[in-house]
Design a protein around this motif. Structure first.
Motif, mmCIF file in Angstrom:
data_model
loop_
_atom_site.group_PDB
_atom_site.id
_atom_site.type_symbol
_atom_site.label_atom_id
_atom_site.label_comp_id
_atom_site.label_asym_id
_atom_site.label_seq_id
_atom_site.Cartn_x
_atom_site.Cartn_y
_atom_site.Cartn_z
ATOM 1 N N PHE A 268 -7.254 2.117 12.060
ATOM 2 C CA PHE A 268 -7.410 3.316 11.221
ATOM 3 C C PHE A 268 -6.737 3.177 9.857
ATOM 4 O O PHE A 268 -6.829 4.086 9.043
ATOM 5 C CB PHE A 268 -6.938 4.593 11.937
ATOM 6 N N SER A 269 -6.036 2.041 9.586
ATOM 7 C CA SER A 269 -5.449 1.909 8.252
ATOM 8 C C SER A 269 -6.547 1.726 7.203
ATOM 9 O O SER A 269 -6.388 2.119 6.045
ATOM 10 C CB SER A 269 -4.440 0.760 8.195
ATOM 11 N N ASN A 270 -7.704 1.162 7.614
ATOM 12 C CA ASN A 270 -8.818 1.072 6.671
ATOM 13 C C ASN A 270 -9.336 2.455 6.291
ATOM 14 O O ASN A 270 -9.813 2.669 5.182
ATOM 15 C CB ASN A 270 -9.966 0.243 7.272
ATOM 16 N N LEU A 271 -9.261 3.401 7.254
ATOM 17 C CA LEU A 271 -9.739 4.753 6.961
ATOM 18 C C LEU A 271 -8.837 5.426 5.929
ATOM 19 O O LEU A 271 -9.280 6.256 5.139
ATOM 20 C CB LEU A 271 -9.840 5.599 8.244
ATOM 21 N N PHE B 225 -10.277 8.611 4.204
ATOM 22 C CA PHE B 225 -10.660 9.462 5.326
ATOM 23 C C PHE B 225 -9.456 9.942 6.143
ATOM 24 O O PHE B 225 -9.578 10.822 6.982
ATOM 25 C CB PHE B 225 -11.645 8.721 6.247
ATOM 26 N N ARG B 226 -8.312 9.295 5.967
ATOM 27 C CA ARG B 226 -7.080 9.699 6.660
ATOM 28 C C ARG B 226 -5.960 9.662 5.639
ATOM 29 O O ARG B 226 -5.998 8.858 4.712
ATOM 30 C CB ARG B 226 -6.701 8.673 7.752
ATOM 31 N N ASP B 227 -4.933 10.513 5.851
ATOM 32 C CA ASP B 227 -3.764 10.346 4.991
ATOM 33 C C ASP B 227 -2.791 9.378 5.664
ATOM 34 O O ASP B 227 -2.921 9.063 6.849
ATOM 35 C CB ASP B 227 -3.122 11.696 4.624
ATOM 36 N N PHE B 228 -1.857 8.899 4.869
ATOM 37 C CA PHE B 228 -0.966 7.843 5.361
ATOM 38 C C PHE B 228 -0.153 8.318 6.563
ATOM 39 O O PHE B 228 0.025 7.591 7.541
ATOM 40 C CB PHE B 228 -0.047 7.377 4.223
ATOM 41 N N ALA B 229 0.335 9.565 6.486
ATOM 42 C CA ALA B 229 1.175 10.083 7.577
ATOM 43 C C ALA B 229 0.427 10.076 8.908
ATOM 44 O O ALA B 229 1.033 9.890 9.962
ATOM 45 C CB ALA B 229 1.645 11.498 7.237
ATOM 46 N N SER B 230 -0.893 10.239 8.854
ATOM 47 C CA SER B 230 -1.658 10.360 10.103
ATOM 48 C C SER B 230 -1.759 9.047 10.867
ATOM 49 O O SER B 230 -2.157 9.036 12.030
ATOM 50 C CB SER B 230 -3.060 10.903 9.814
ATOM 51 N N ILE B 231 -1.415 7.924 10.229
ATOM 52 C CA ILE B 231 -1.423 6.664 10.977
ATOM 53 C C ILE B 231 0.010 6.210 11.309
ATOM 54 O O ILE B 231 0.221 5.099 11.762
ATOM 55 C CB ILE B 231 -2.201 5.537 10.249
ATOM 56 N N PRO C 145 -1.870 -8.604 -2.000
ATOM 57 C CA PRO C 145 -1.470 -8.088 -0.688
ATOM 58 C C PRO C 145 -2.413 -8.530 0.441
ATOM 59 O O PRO C 145 -3.605 -8.731 0.215
ATOM 60 C CB PRO C 145 -1.526 -6.567 -0.856
ATOM 61 N N HIS C 146 -1.827 -8.697 1.638
ATOM 62 C CA HIS C 146 -2.657 -8.949 2.823
ATOM 63 C C HIS C 146 -3.065 -7.628 3.458
ATOM 64 O O HIS C 146 -4.170 -7.468 3.921
ATOM 65 C CB HIS C 146 -1.908 -9.841 3.826
ATOM 66 N N ALA C 147 -2.127 -6.667 3.456
ATOM 67 C CA ALA C 147 -2.380 -5.368 4.093
ATOM 68 C C ALA C 147 -2.919 -5.553 5.507
ATOM 69 O O ALA C 147 -3.743 -4.775 5.975
ATOM 70 C CB ALA C 147 -3.324 -4.504 3.245
ATOM 71 N N TYR C 148 -2.474 -6.630 6.161
ATOM 72 C CA TYR C 148 -2.950 -6.859 7.525
ATOM 73 C C TYR C 148 -1.868 -6.619 8.566
ATOM 74 O O TYR C 148 -2.031 -6.895 9.750
ATOM 75 C CB TYR C 148 -3.581 -8.251 7.656
ATOM 76 N N LYS C 149 -0.705 -6.142 8.073
ATOM 77 C CA LYS C 149 0.266 -5.463 8.920
ATOM 78 C C LYS C 149 0.426 -4.142 8.198
ATOM 79 O O LYS C 149 0.788 -4.119 7.020
ATOM 80 C CB LYS C 149 1.585 -6.225 8.979
ATOM 81 N N ALA C 150 0.117 -3.043 8.898
ATOM 82 C CA ALA C 150 0.002 -1.772 8.182
ATOM 83 C C ALA C 150 1.362 -1.244 7.775
ATOM 84 O O ALA C 150 2.379 -1.546 8.393
ATOM 85 C CB ALA C 150 -0.727 -0.761 9.057
#
Lengths: 428, 257
Positions: free
Chosen positions: A79-82, A87-93, A161-166
């Motif tokens: 869901f970090s892609n969302l 589609f999602r805020d940061f707090a929601s993940i 960035p890798h952004a593959y660890k959220a």
């Protein structure tokens, strides 16, 4: 269910508070529950948090469970892609470990596990403490393989960035996409197999395209991909055509996608000798098991940790179980869903070994949802069984191109329900 | 009305809702409730019209009429005037009980709001229903349901929610005694997606289902007579005993976190 420890008179909740204050206060296991069998779980993601919760919950306090994770807040990769797509805020993940401590009596220790002594059965912590175990569960996720993308190393992760660890990496990538010049180029260097979340890079492309379509419609997206094909390829390519026509270009290995280097200083991507200047460069390097698995000596030359499918025990050490992305188990994709599924098999095996509780046959399943555009969700799933050689796929399903909008919307809504459920399943 | 909803805020159920979904949603619910209070009474005096047909969307879970029993949802006899979550022999979600003890009573106005968007009224209700959008349809459904509240001598008999025969299943499947301990383990495969206690739209709650409903549903998926790829995959490899074990487990399962 609230547990009180039976020897020290120090409540678990207070233990959590104490460790929060001084993360080095780890003479604790000497004080706590020596009489009970001890399980240490390293890594508080989909594998580790689920295993810790199920062992503690189902043993009803008979097993002393300590969960070690350096982060106080866990941000899910799923869901970090969302979040990138808006589609999602940061707090929601984001999730915390408070309920695992308060409701299940798990000792939550925020520290890095840096050593494993398999003879003495202890885990050493960066803060200097040491935790004894009867069973050790390693669920450390992934680390990046050094040198897999020439020009890139962890020191470049803020520029590319890798952004593959959220977490902060995901926020950084989102900020870079938002700040791109009009008509700029977003480049993704996609990883080679095997890697975490097979549809993940391509869902990310969809979500970045969705964001750019609104803020920067002339922007281009370039995927440099060492793989000839990828997960849900037909579904993604169909979706990109429909939602983001002309925006996404993919260079596969037939055009040099497997011969790539990056130059962070000049923001260049070099494909088969030809340099291109880009505005955002999302490098997702080749991967291997999280470092503690190698430190514990349970990985093989593949960089992953081979396991016995029936119990998720390491093939190198029966006192150690390895879960999720870090494990080399067979046919299951490296996903949060898979890790959660494996954790329950592991939890049952651990309880059986330590408390004599009933052990049932292992069963595994996985479903991966991806969002391509607004209300356009797709999924792929499979059932697996444990054989002596590997976790073997028995049957599966995948969404089809041309499905009607109602079904795609229902699939997206399903993914939201799943996210809420697996979060509760992991963190209580 | 406004006061009634404000009172809920102080109950356990309502504060759980506020924690879960944030104050913003709570405030919008309060506003919606306040608006409802000012709607003219005439808006609700529809006739039953297509009420019975519309009830087709409810009857998979609810029974109403002579001899109606609780199934996946509680029976709907004498619903009007009943406090939410108040029937002693039905296992409501914590959220629904909390709403009831906080003062939510089922009237035409509150039922209309609930059927329009169940989770806007009781955020973590286990009821898996997206909502009936059209006001006139809600009015007709409620007018029809109202016929089952209050003293009446000519109430038609309740229809069953689901039967094994509908799917060509052997009724003997319902007699298998499930092992709840095995069910508890197998349930791990379900709770990755089905959140105990519900509260999510996309995937229905399965907590507290009557075992018969559970067994029939899984066998229907297993035989491809209910269509959903993930459910067919999961059910397809469950034995009759395993389905019974899961049914026994979820019948007793508690609302989760």
């Amino acid at each position: 269910m609230k547990q009180r420890n039976d020897t020290g008179g120090l409540s678990r909740r207070r233990f959590l508070a104490a460790t929060a204050a001084t993360s080095t206060a780890l003479a604790a296991p000497a004080v706590l529950g020596q009489a009970r069998p001890r399980v240490v779980v390293v890594g508080g993601g989909a594998g580790g948090a689920t295993a810790a919760r199920y062992i503690a919950k189902d043993s009803k306090g008979a097993v002393d469970v300590t969960l070690v994770d350096p982060s106080r807040a866990y941000y899910s990769c799923f869901f970090s892609n969302l979040y990138l797509g808006g589609f999602r805020d940061f707090a929601s993940i984001g999730h915390t470990y408070g309920a695992l401590a308060a409701n299940h009596g798990i000792n939550v220790v925020h520290d890095w596990a840096v050593a494993v002594d398999r003879e003495k059965r202890t885990v050493g912590l960066a803060g200097g403490g040491s935790l004894g175990y009867d069973r050790l569960v390693l669920s450390p996720g992934i680390d990046f393989r050094p040198g897999s993308v020439p020009g890139w190393d962890l020191a470049q992760q803020n520029r590319m960035p890798h952004a593959y660890k959220a977490g902060s990496q995901t926020q950084l990538l989102k900020a870079q996409v938002a700040a791109m010049r009009q008509g700029g180029v977003y480049c993704m260097v996609a990883p080679p197999n095997p890697f975490r979340c097979p549809p993940g890079p391509y869902e990310r492309i969809s979500m970045v395209a969705h964001a750019l379509k609104q803020s920067n419609p002339k922007a281009k997206i370039l995927i440099v991909d060492p793989k000839a094909k990828f997960s849900k390829q037909g579904l993604f390519e169909d979706g990109w055509q429909r939602h983001y026509p002309g925006m996404v270009e993919r260079v596969g290995p037939d055009f040099g996608g497997d011969k790539v280097e990056v130059r962070p200083a000049s923001m260049e991507v070099v494909v088969d000798g030809e340099a291109t200047k880009v505005d955002v460069c999302n490098v997702i390097p080749a991967q291997q098991a999280g470092r503690i698995a190698a430190i514990a000596g349970v990985t093989d030359k593949s960089g992953w940790a081979p396991v016995v499918p029936h119990t998720m025990q390491s093939r190198a050490d029966a006192n150690i179980h390895v879960l999720g992305d870090a494990s080399l188990q067979g046919d299951m994709p490296k996903s949060g869903f898979s890790a959660n599924s494996q954790a329950k098999v592991c939890a049952m095996a651990v309880r059986g070994a330590l408390t004599g509780s009933k052990v049932f046959p292992a069963r595994f399943s996985n479903t991966c949802w991806s969002l391509i555009g607004t209300d356009d969700g797709v999924k792929v799933g499979a059932a697996y069984k444990a054989t002596d050689a590997k976790i073997a796929k028995t049957s599966g399903f995948i969404s089809k191109t041309g499905e009607d909008a109602e079904l795609r919307k229902a699939t997206y809504k399903e993914s939201i329900g799943w996210y809420a459920a697996i979060s509760a399943d992991m963190f209580g | 009305m406004f006061l009634l909803f404000r009172r809920h805020e102080k109950t356990r159920g309502w504060s759980a809702f506020a924690d879960h979904d944030g104050l913003k949603k709570a405030v919008s619910t309060l506003l919606a409730a306040a608006l409802l209070a000012f709607l003219p009474a005439a808006a609700w005096s529809a006739d039953a019209g297509r009420g019975k047909a519309l009830y087709g969307q409810c009857k998979r879970c609810h029974q109403v009429g002579g001899g109606a029993k609780h199934r996946i949802g509680p029976h709907l006899n004498d619903l009007f005037g009943r406090a939410a979550g108040s029937l002693a022999d039905y296992r409501y979600s914590r959220a629904m009980k909390g709403a009831g003890s906080g003062g939510l009573v089922w009237t035409e106005a509150t039922l209309d709001a609930f059927i329009a968007a169940p989770r806007a009224v009781v955020a973590r209700s286990r009821m898996s229903f997206a909502g009936l959008e059209k006001a006139e349809e809600r009015a007709e459904l409620l007018a029809w349901l109202r016929g089952f509240s209050g003293a009446r001598s000519d109430v038609p008999a309740a229809e069953p929610t689901v039967t094994p025969e509908e799917y060509g299943l052997d009724p003997k499947l319902l007699a298998i005694e499930g092992d709840p301990e095995y069910g508890a383990y197998l349930a791990g495969e379900c709770t990755t997606c089905h959140k105990p206690g519900g509260g999510e739209e996309g995937i229905p709650s399965i907590t507290g289902w009557p075992p018969e409903e559970f067994v029939i549903a899984l066998h229907a998926y297993k035989r491809g007579k209910r269509v959903h790829p993930a459910m067919q995959l999961v059910a397809g490899r469950l034995s009759d005993e395993e389905i019974a074990a899961l049914a026994a487990h979820f019948h007793r399962a508690e609302d989760g976190p």
